[in-house]
Design a protein around this motif. Structure first.
Motif, PDB file in Angstrom:
ATOM      1  N   MET A   1      59.051 147.415  -2.032  1.00 44.37           N
ATOM      2  CA  MET A   1      57.850 147.938  -2.656  1.00 44.37           C
ATOM      3  C   MET A   1      56.734 147.959  -1.618  1.00 44.37           C
ATOM      4  SD  MET A   1      55.845 146.551  -5.997  1.00 44.37           S
ATOM      5  CE  MET A   1      54.662 145.394  -5.338  1.00 44.37           C
ATOM      6  N   LEU A   2      55.963 149.026  -1.599  1.00 42.31           N
ATOM      7  CA  LEU A   2      54.828 149.116  -0.693  1.00 42.31           C
ATOM      8  C   LEU A   2      53.680 148.266  -1.210  1.00 42.31           C
ATOM      9  CD1 LEU A   2      54.753 152.933   0.072  1.00 42.31           C
ATOM     10  CD2 LEU A   2      55.640 151.106   1.511  1.00 42.31           C
ATOM     11  N   GLN A   3      52.929 147.705  -0.293  1.00 34.81           N
ATOM     12  CA  GLN A   3      51.794 146.867  -0.659  1.00 34.81           C
ATOM     13  C   GLN A   3      50.675 147.145   0.323  1.00 34.81           C
ATOM     14  OE1 GLN A   3      50.807 142.145  -1.050  1.00 34.81           O
ATOM     15  NE2 GLN A   3      52.921 142.755  -1.057  1.00 34.81           N
ATOM     16  N   SER A   4      49.486 147.299  -0.180  1.00 34.74           N
ATOM     17  CA  SER A   4      48.327 147.544   0.669  1.00 34.74           C
ATOM     18  C   SER A   4      47.388 146.362   0.619  1.00 34.74           C
ATOM     19  CB  SER A   4      47.565 148.794   0.199  1.00 34.74           C
ATOM     20  OG  SER A   4      48.369 149.936   0.318  1.00 34.74           O
ATOM     21  N   VAL A   5      46.857 145.993   1.770  1.00 36.24           N
ATOM     22  CA  VAL A   5      45.828 144.966   1.841  1.00 36.24           C
ATOM     23  C   VAL A   5      44.737 145.475   2.763  1.00 36.24           C
ATOM     24  CG1 VAL A   5      47.383 143.031   1.396  1.00 36.24           C
ATOM     25  CG2 VAL A   5      46.946 143.723   3.723  1.00 36.24           C
ATOM     26  N   GLU A   6      43.540 145.021   2.544  1.00 36.65           N
ATOM     27  CA  GLU A   6      42.409 145.449   3.350  1.00 36.65           C
ATOM     28  C   GLU A   6      42.340 144.606   4.621  1.00 36.65           C
ATOM     29  OE1 GLU A   6      37.658 146.377   2.756  1.00 36.65           O
ATOM     30  OE2 GLU A   6      38.822 145.530   1.121  1.00 36.65           O
ATOM     31  N   GLY A   7      41.840 145.211   5.672  1.00 35.48           N
ATOM     32  CA  GLY A   7      41.711 144.498   6.929  1.00 35.48           C
ATOM     33  C   GLY A   7      40.660 145.135   7.812  1.00 35.48           C
ATOM     34  N   ILE A   8      40.471 144.538   8.973  1.00 37.66           N
ATOM     35  CA  ILE A   8      39.497 145.033   9.949  1.00 37.66           C
ATOM     36  C   ILE A   8      40.191 145.134  11.301  1.00 37.66           C
ATOM     37  CG2 ILE A   8      37.366 144.502  11.188  1.00 37.66           C
ATOM     38  CD1 ILE A   8      36.412 143.010   8.729  1.00 37.66           C
ATOM     39  N   TYR A   9      39.955 146.238  11.996  1.00 35.54           N
ATOM     40  CA  TYR A   9      40.441 146.404  13.363  1.00 35.54           C
ATOM     41  C   TYR A   9      39.258 146.182  14.288  1.00 35.54           C
ATOM     42  CZ  TYR A   9      42.099 148.590  17.625  1.00 35.54           C
ATOM     43  OH  TYR A   9      42.448 148.828  18.921  1.00 35.54           O
ATOM     44  N   GLN A  10      39.379 145.235  15.189  1.00 31.38           N
ATOM     45  CA  GLN A  10      38.274 144.905  16.083  1.00 31.38           C
ATOM     46  C   GLN A  10      38.841 144.320  17.373  1.00 31.38           C
ATOM     47  OE1 GLN A  10      35.575 142.038  14.357  1.00 31.38           O
ATOM     48  NE2 GLN A  10      33.884 142.785  15.576  1.00 31.38           N
ATOM     49  N   ASN A  11      38.347 144.799  18.489  1.00 32.30           N
ATOM     50  CA  ASN A  11      38.769 144.301  19.802  1.00 32.30           C
ATOM     51  C   ASN A  11      40.284 144.350  19.987  1.00 32.30           C
ATOM     52  OD1 ASN A  11      36.069 143.697  20.484  1.00 32.30           O
ATOM     53  ND2 ASN A  11      36.228 141.729  19.435  1.00 32.30           N
ATOM     54  N   GLY A  12      40.898 145.433  19.501  1.00 33.71           N
ATOM     55  CA  GLY A  12      42.326 145.607  19.687  1.00 33.71           C
ATOM     56  C   GLY A  12      43.214 144.790  18.771  1.00 33.71           C
ATOM     57  N   LYS A  13      42.633 144.141  17.782  1.00 31.04           N
ATOM     58  CA  LYS A  13      43.424 143.305  16.879  1.00 31.04           C
ATOM     59  C   LYS A  13      43.172 143.696  15.427  1.00 31.04           C
ATOM     60  CE  LYS A  13      43.432 139.375  19.969  1.00 31.04           C
ATOM     61  NZ  LYS A  13      43.121 137.972  20.163  1.00 31.04           N
ATOM     62  N   VAL A  14      44.205 143.535  14.609  1.00 32.61           N
ATOM     63  CA  VAL A  14      44.100 143.779  13.169  1.00 32.61           C
ATOM     64  C   VAL A  14      43.995 142.437  12.473  1.00 32.61           C
ATOM     65  CG1 VAL A  14      45.292 144.660  11.127  1.00 32.61           C
ATOM     66  CG2 VAL A  14      45.418 145.922  13.276  1.00 32.61           C
TER      67      VAL A  14
ATOM     68  N   ASP B   1      54.441 137.893  -1.528  1.00 31.12           N
ATOM     69  CA  ASP B   1      55.889 138.095  -1.405  1.00 31.12           C
ATOM     70  C   ASP B   1      56.297 138.779  -0.109  1.00 31.12           C
ATOM     71  OD1 ASP B   1      56.273 136.936  -3.928  1.00 31.12           O
ATOM     72  OD2 ASP B   1      55.940 138.857  -4.918  1.00 31.12           O
ATOM     73  N   VAL B   2      55.603 138.463   0.978  1.00 31.51           N
ATOM     74  CA  VAL B   2      55.932 139.043   2.276  1.00 31.51           C
ATOM     75  C   VAL B   2      56.097 137.913   3.274  1.00 31.51           C
ATOM     76  CG1 VAL B   2      55.115 140.505   4.160  1.00 31.51           C
ATOM     77  CG2 VAL B   2      54.653 141.156   1.801  1.00 31.51           C
ATOM     78  N   ASP B   3      57.264 137.854   3.899  1.00 31.38           N
ATOM     79  CA  ASP B   3      57.465 136.828   4.913  1.00 31.38           C
ATOM     80  C   ASP B   3      57.369 137.450   6.306  1.00 31.38           C
ATOM     81  OD1 ASP B   3      59.784 138.252   4.575  1.00 31.38           O
ATOM     82  OD2 ASP B   3      61.064 136.522   4.263  1.00 31.38           O
ATOM     83  N   GLU B   4      58.277 138.344   6.628  1.00 31.84           N
ATOM     84  CA  GLU B   4      58.228 139.025   7.924  1.00 31.84           C
ATOM     85  C   GLU B   4      58.628 140.474   7.705  1.00 31.84           C
ATOM     86  OE1 GLU B   4      60.617 138.945  12.111  1.00 31.84           O
ATOM     87  OE2 GLU B   4      60.165 137.009  11.182  1.00 31.84           O
ATOM     88  N   ARG B   5      57.726 141.394   7.998  1.00 36.99           N
ATOM     89  CA  ARG B   5      57.980 142.825   7.792  1.00 36.99           C
ATOM     90  C   ARG B   5      57.230 143.619   8.848  1.00 36.99           C
ATOM     91  NH1 ARG B   5      58.127 143.155   1.821  1.00 36.99           N
ATOM     92  NH2 ARG B   5      59.668 141.602   1.301  1.00 36.99           N
ATOM     93  N   SER B   6      57.687 144.826   9.067  1.00 35.31           N
ATOM     94  CA  SER B   6      56.914 145.741   9.887  1.00 35.31           C
ATOM     95  C   SER B   6      55.860 146.389   8.986  1.00 35.31           C
ATOM     96  CB  SER B   6      57.823 146.803  10.510  1.00 35.31           C
ATOM     97  OG  SER B   6      58.474 147.538   9.511  1.00 35.31           O
ATOM     98  N   PHE B   7      54.840 146.980   9.582  1.00 36.45           N
ATOM     99  CA  PHE B   7      53.792 147.592   8.784  1.00 36.45           C
ATOM    100  C   PHE B   7      53.200 148.787   9.510  1.00 36.45           C
ATOM    101  CE2 PHE B   7      51.857 144.246  11.276  1.00 36.45           C
ATOM    102  CZ  PHE B   7      50.710 144.842  11.786  1.00 36.45           C
ATOM    103  N   ILE B   8      52.479 149.591   8.755  1.00 40.30           N
ATOM    104  CA  ILE B   8      51.778 150.756   9.275  1.00 40.30           C
ATOM    105  C   ILE B   8      50.303 150.558   8.993  1.00 40.30           C
ATOM    106  CG2 ILE B   8      51.436 153.244   9.014  1.00 40.30           C
ATOM    107  CD1 ILE B   8      54.369 153.376   8.045  1.00 40.30           C
ATOM    108  N   VAL B   9      49.481 150.804   9.981  1.00 41.51           N
ATOM    109  CA  VAL B   9      48.034 150.686   9.811  1.00 41.51           C
ATOM    110  C   VAL B   9      47.458 152.089   9.647  1.00 41.51           C
ATOM    111  CG1 VAL B   9      45.871 149.971  10.894  1.00 41.51           C
ATOM    112  CG2 VAL B   9      47.939 148.594  11.206  1.00 41.51           C
ATOM    113  N   THR B  10      46.683 152.291   8.601  1.00 37.99           N
ATOM    114  CA  THR B  10      45.998 153.557   8.360  1.00 37.99           C
ATOM    115  C   THR B  10      44.505 153.304   8.444  1.00 37.99           C
ATOM    116  OG1 THR B  10      47.766 154.255   6.870  1.00 37.99           O
ATOM    117  CG2 THR B  10      45.682 155.438   6.714  1.00 37.99           C
ATOM    118  N   PHE B  11      43.831 154.025   9.328  1.00 39.33           N
ATOM    119  CA  PHE B  11      42.396 153.844   9.474  1.00 39.33           C
ATOM    120  C   PHE B  11      41.673 154.760   8.490  1.00 39.33           C
ATOM    121  CE2 PHE B  11      44.131 152.423  13.472  1.00 39.33           C
ATOM    122  CZ  PHE B  11      43.430 151.261  13.689  1.00 39.33           C
ATOM    123  N   VAL B  12      40.766 154.183   7.715  1.00 31.32           N
ATOM    124  CA  VAL B  12      39.993 154.932   6.732  1.00 31.32           C
ATOM    125  C   VAL B  12      38.566 155.081   7.242  1.00 31.32           C
ATOM    126  CG1 VAL B  12      41.421 154.191   4.795  1.00 31.32           C
ATOM    127  CG2 VAL B  12      39.445 152.834   5.427  1.00 31.32           C
TER     128      VAL B  12
END
Length: 76
Positions: A1-14, A22-33
């Motif tokens: 199941m897809l899950q979205s969480v909010e975050g901040i990209y700053q100084n090259g880091k998310v 329910d997430v232990d280790e997964r790959s993810f895609i970052v979408t900039f809004v």
């Protein structure tokens, strides 16, 4: 199941602002809004006057949308 969480990209880091459930280790895609308040209205087929009218008409729902009880619908 897809899950979205909010975050901040700053100084090259998310940095996540929420802990995903329910997430232990997964790959993810970052979408900039766009920054808050910067909506490309013409790309949505609406002009400034129409946006202002829509905002005014929807304002009566803001108290309900911002209610903590509405968080239950975020998981749907």
């Amino acid at each position: 199941m897809l899950q979205s969480v909010e975050g901040i990209y700053q100084n090259g880091k998310v940095e996540l602002l929420q802990v995903p459930t329910d997430v232990d280790e997964r790959s993810f895609i970052v979408t900039f809004v766009p920054k808050s308040g910067s909506v490309d209205l013409p790309s949505r087929g609406i002009n400034q006057e129409q946006a202002a009218n829509l905002r005014a008409r929807l304002q009566s729902f803001a108290q309900d949308w911002d209610s903590p009880d509405m968080a239950a619908y975020d998981a749907l």
